[in-house]
Scaffold this motif. Sequence first.
Motif, PDB file in Angstrom:
ATOM      1  N   GLY A 188      25.585  -9.142  10.176  1.00 57.53           N
ATOM      2  CA  GLY A 188      24.991  -9.274  11.499  1.00 57.53           C
ATOM      3  C   GLY A 188      25.133  -8.040  12.367  1.00 57.53           C
ATOM      4  N   PHE A 189      26.190  -7.234  12.118  1.00 54.22           N
ATOM      5  CA  PHE A 189      26.388  -6.036  12.925  1.00 54.22           C
ATOM      6  C   PHE A 189      25.427  -4.898  12.540  1.00 54.22           C
ATOM      7  CE2 PHE A 189      30.426  -8.000  14.052  1.00 54.22           C
ATOM      8  CZ  PHE A 189      30.600  -7.577  15.364  1.00 54.22           C
ATOM      9  N   LEU A 190      24.815  -4.984  11.394  1.00 53.39           N
ATOM     10  CA  LEU A 190      23.958  -3.882  10.933  1.00 53.39           C
ATOM     11  C   LEU A 190      22.748  -3.640  11.842  1.00 53.39           C
ATOM     12  CD1 LEU A 190      24.088  -4.454   7.054  1.00 53.39           C
ATOM     13  CD2 LEU A 190      25.485  -2.925   8.486  1.00 53.39           C
ATOM     14  N   PRO A 191      22.050  -4.681  12.352  1.00 53.49           N
ATOM     15  CA  PRO A 191      20.939  -4.405  13.278  1.00 53.49           C
ATOM     16  C   PRO A 191      21.367  -3.664  14.538  1.00 53.49           C
ATOM     17  CG  PRO A 191      20.811  -6.654  12.454  1.00 53.49           C
ATOM     18  CD  PRO A 191      22.123  -6.116  12.009  1.00 53.49           C
ATOM     19  N   VAL A 192      22.624  -3.852  14.957  1.00 55.72           N
ATOM     20  CA  VAL A 192      23.103  -3.104  16.127  1.00 55.72           C
ATOM     21  C   VAL A 192      23.078  -1.611  15.833  1.00 55.72           C
ATOM     22  CG1 VAL A 192      25.012  -2.784  17.740  1.00 55.72           C
ATOM     23  CG2 VAL A 192      24.565  -5.056  16.783  1.00 55.72           C
ATOM     24  N   LEU A 193      23.499  -1.238  14.623  1.00 54.61           N
ATOM     25  CA  LEU A 193      23.447   0.173  14.223  1.00 54.61           C
ATOM     26  C   LEU A 193      22.023   0.708  14.272  1.00 54.61           C
ATOM     27  CD1 LEU A 193      25.868   0.214  11.147  1.00 54.61           C
ATOM     28  CD2 LEU A 193      26.280   1.220  13.402  1.00 54.61           C
ATOM     29  N   GLY A 194      21.083  -0.098  13.787  1.00 52.60           N
ATOM     30  CA  GLY A 194      19.690   0.330  13.793  1.00 52.60           C
ATOM     31  C   GLY A 194      19.147   0.534  15.190  1.00 52.60           C
ATOM     32  N   LEU A 195      19.551  -0.316  16.119  1.00 55.72           N
ATOM     33  CA  LEU A 195      19.055  -0.206  17.496  1.00 55.72           C
ATOM     34  C   LEU A 195      19.615   1.023  18.211  1.00 55.72           C
ATOM     35  CD1 LEU A 195      19.269  -3.969  18.532  1.00 55.72           C
ATOM     36  CD2 LEU A 195      17.182  -2.598  18.463  1.00 55.72           C
ATOM     37  N   VAL A 196      20.893   1.347  17.955  1.00 55.24           N
ATOM     38  CA  VAL A 196      21.535   2.447  18.679  1.00 55.24           C
ATOM     39  C   VAL A 196      21.222   3.800  18.054  1.00 55.24           C
ATOM     40  CG1 VAL A 196      23.778   3.396  19.389  1.00 55.24           C
ATOM     41  CG2 VAL A 196      23.370   0.936  19.512  1.00 55.24           C
ATOM     42  N   SER A 197      20.963   3.833  16.759  1.00 54.47           N
ATOM     43  CA  SER A 197      20.743   5.108  16.065  1.00 54.47           C
ATOM     44  C   SER A 197      19.611   5.904  16.715  1.00 54.47           C
ATOM     45  CB  SER A 197      20.400   4.856  14.595  1.00 54.47           C
ATOM     46  OG  SER A 197      21.483   4.261  13.924  1.00 54.47           O
ATOM     47  N   GLY A 198      19.882   7.160  17.015  1.00 47.87           N
ATOM     48  CA  GLY A 198      18.867   8.050  17.569  1.00 47.87           C
ATOM     49  C   GLY A 198      18.680   7.956  19.065  1.00 47.87           C
ATOM     50  N   LEU A 199      19.420   7.086  19.744  1.00 45.82           N
ATOM     51  CA  LEU A 199      19.268   6.947  21.193  1.00 45.82           C
ATOM     52  C   LEU A 199      20.110   7.972  21.940  1.00 45.82           C
ATOM     53  CD1 LEU A 199      19.343   3.083  21.864  1.00 45.82           C
ATOM     54  CD2 LEU A 199      17.383   4.614  21.948  1.00 45.82           C
ATOM     55  N   ASP A 200      19.588   8.449  23.056  1.00 44.99           N
ATOM     56  CA  ASP A 200      20.363   9.267  23.975  1.00 44.99           C
ATOM     57  C   ASP A 200      21.078   8.365  24.969  1.00 44.99           C
ATOM     58  OD1 ASP A 200      19.533  11.683  22.836  1.00 44.99           O
ATOM     59  OD2 ASP A 200      17.686  11.674  24.030  1.00 44.99           O
ATOM     60  N   VAL A 201      22.112   8.905  25.594  1.00 42.33           N
ATOM     61  CA  VAL A 201      22.824   8.116  26.598  1.00 42.33           C
ATOM     62  C   VAL A 201      21.922   7.895  27.806  1.00 42.33           C
ATOM     63  CG1 VAL A 201      25.118   8.884  25.892  1.00 42.33           C
ATOM     64  CG2 VAL A 201      23.846  10.189  27.601  1.00 42.33           C
ATOM     65  N   PRO A 202      22.149   6.800  28.544  1.00 46.11           N
ATOM     66  CA  PRO A 202      21.294   6.513  29.696  1.00 46.11           C
ATOM     67  C   PRO A 202      21.371   7.600  30.761  1.00 46.11           C
ATOM     68  CG  PRO A 202      22.597   4.596  29.086  1.00 46.11           C
ATOM     69  CD  PRO A 202      23.114   5.738  28.289  1.00 46.11           C
ATOM     70  N   SER A 203      20.274   7.774  31.475  1.00 45.70           N
ATOM     71  CA  SER A 203      20.241   8.716  32.588  1.00 45.70           C
ATOM     72  C   SER A 203      21.256   8.305  33.644  1.00 45.70           C
ATOM     73  CB  SER A 203      18.838   8.732  33.196  1.00 45.70           C
ATOM     74  OG  SER A 203      18.796   9.544  34.343  1.00 45.70           O
ATOM     75  N   GLY A 204      21.996   9.279  34.148  1.00 42.63           N
ATOM     76  CA  GLY A 204      22.986   9.021  35.192  1.00 42.63           C
ATOM     77  C   GLY A 204      24.387   8.841  34.669  1.00 42.63           C
ATOM     78  N   ILE A 205      24.530   8.625  33.358  1.00 43.25           N
ATOM     79  CA  ILE A 205      25.867   8.386  32.826  1.00 43.25           C
ATOM     80  C   ILE A 205      26.699   9.663  32.841  1.00 43.25           C
ATOM     81  CG2 ILE A 205      25.629   8.887  30.354  1.00 43.25           C
ATOM     82  CD1 ILE A 205      26.849   6.022  29.926  1.00 43.25           C
ATOM     83  N   GLU A 206      26.018  10.817  32.997  1.00 46.84           N
ATOM     84  CA  GLU A 206      26.759  12.075  33.109  1.00 46.84           C
ATOM     85  C   GLU A 206      27.563  12.129  34.402  1.00 46.84           C
ATOM     86  OE1 GLU A 206      22.660  12.547  34.840  1.00 46.84           O
ATOM     87  OE2 GLU A 206      23.494  11.809  32.942  1.00 46.84           O
ATOM     88  N   ASN A 207      27.250  11.230  35.356  1.00 47.02           N
ATOM     89  CA  ASN A 207      28.012  11.178  36.604  1.00 47.02           C
ATOM     90  C   ASN A 207      29.318  10.407  36.454  1.00 47.02           C
ATOM     91  OD1 ASN A 207      25.967  12.565  38.001  1.00 47.02           O
ATOM     92  ND2 ASN A 207      24.825  10.657  38.314  1.00 47.02           N
ATOM     93  N   GLU A 208      29.521   9.788  35.296  1.00 47.52           N
ATOM     94  CA  GLU A 208      30.772   9.086  35.029  1.00 47.52           C
ATOM     95  C   GLU A 208      31.905  10.105  35.037  1.00 47.52           C
ATOM     96  OE1 GLU A 208      32.953   5.650  34.385  1.00 47.52           O
ATOM     97  OE2 GLU A 208      30.777   5.741  34.559  1.00 47.52           O
ATOM     98  N   GLN A 209      32.873   9.908  35.928  1.00 43.83           N
ATOM     99  CA  GLN A 209      33.909  10.908  36.137  1.00 43.83           C
ATOM    100  C   GLN A 209      35.127  10.670  35.239  1.00 43.83           C
ATOM    101  OE1 GLN A 209      33.632  13.598  38.357  1.00 43.83           O
ATOM    102  NE2 GLN A 209      31.507  12.863  38.326  1.00 43.83           N
TER     103      GLN A 209
END
Length: 379
Positions: free
Chosen positions: A168-189
């Motif tokens: 069941g965890f394998l589709p999670v890998l497929g969804l996340v693979s190749g994604l960039d981090v969300p916009s604005g997360i670079e502001n996480e201090q």
Amino acid sequence: MEARTRWTAAIFLFIALDAASLQIRGALLPRFESSFDVSAGLLGLVAPAGTVGFVLAVLVVGFTAGRVTIERTILASVAAASVLLGAMALAPIYALFLAALFCHGLSLGAVRGLDRVVLSHLYPTRRGRVFTLHSLAWAIGAVSGPALAAFVVWFTDWRVAFGLLAVGFLPVLGLVSGLDVPSGIENEQPISRAALSELARTPAIVAMTAGLLLVGGIEGAIFTWLPYYAGESLPGALAPLALSAYLLAYVPGRLTYTALSERVDYRLLTLAIALAAIPAMYLAFVVVSGYALLASVFVLGLFMSGQFPLISAIGVEATPEYSGPANAIGTSATYVGIAVVPAVMGPVIDVYAIGTAMLLPVVLSGGVALVLGALWLAR
């Protein structure tokens, strides 16, 4: 938009599988006992083995959320979670099973230290709504876990259940693979020691930590001891349905709070349901018994279901630049409560009775209301 949808789907699917893997353990305890030929005392190691690793990873990853490569950490952790479930399914001896369970907790905690951080930056103006939906996904997984265990055990060996969860965890890998981090997360201090000290004194964070510690204690007591308590007045075969009824209420409850969170202030809404939970809990654990207990714990579940996501949203909303540490503090506090309170209730049950021990969550529910009431008055 596509990236945001994939991140959201991946996180929600992960949290459902996380909940299923947590709730399936209790349902399979008798199978562990017979397969590994261990005593009931050694079976008690299942809960801390999974929880200790989980809390450690949540704290470490959460406090370094501004430094870690988020997508790589999530990918590696999800892959490890799948592999370790397979190891649990194949473990020939109990010690190896517990070791795999501990490492599985580490892998789950690493993602849980980041999932709300990602959601917080994907939906910066709708945190209450998305955190409640996130917890709704957890509730669906929690209900599914024991059902999967019962289905598998009916037809085949219990180990198959862990194999299915691993897949069941394998589709999670497929969804996340190749994604960039969300916009604005670079502001996480990245948080310094001084900033952490200041964060720990923030009223909303103090209230979140205290409230979630108490909420976790209440949920831990119910997850662990409710079937045992129900067995005092229900036939043994029906006693587990009490926990199913309680968890089932989380689904409509969290759907309701998802809608209300956009119309009502988080603090007022959470205070209202915390106050309503006190008489509901007293009714369930003191007044009624037998088949009426099933209905009363369902009502209680409706009020308890919104407390964790909404209290979490209060803390993150107060310190959005430190959503990682805030999420780590809140999640860890919850799981400390889940681990400690059921253990405290054990000796009380030995000395007195289960009915006496079930007064503890009633008292804790009053504590939650006091914490949230103080926060509301100090707003």
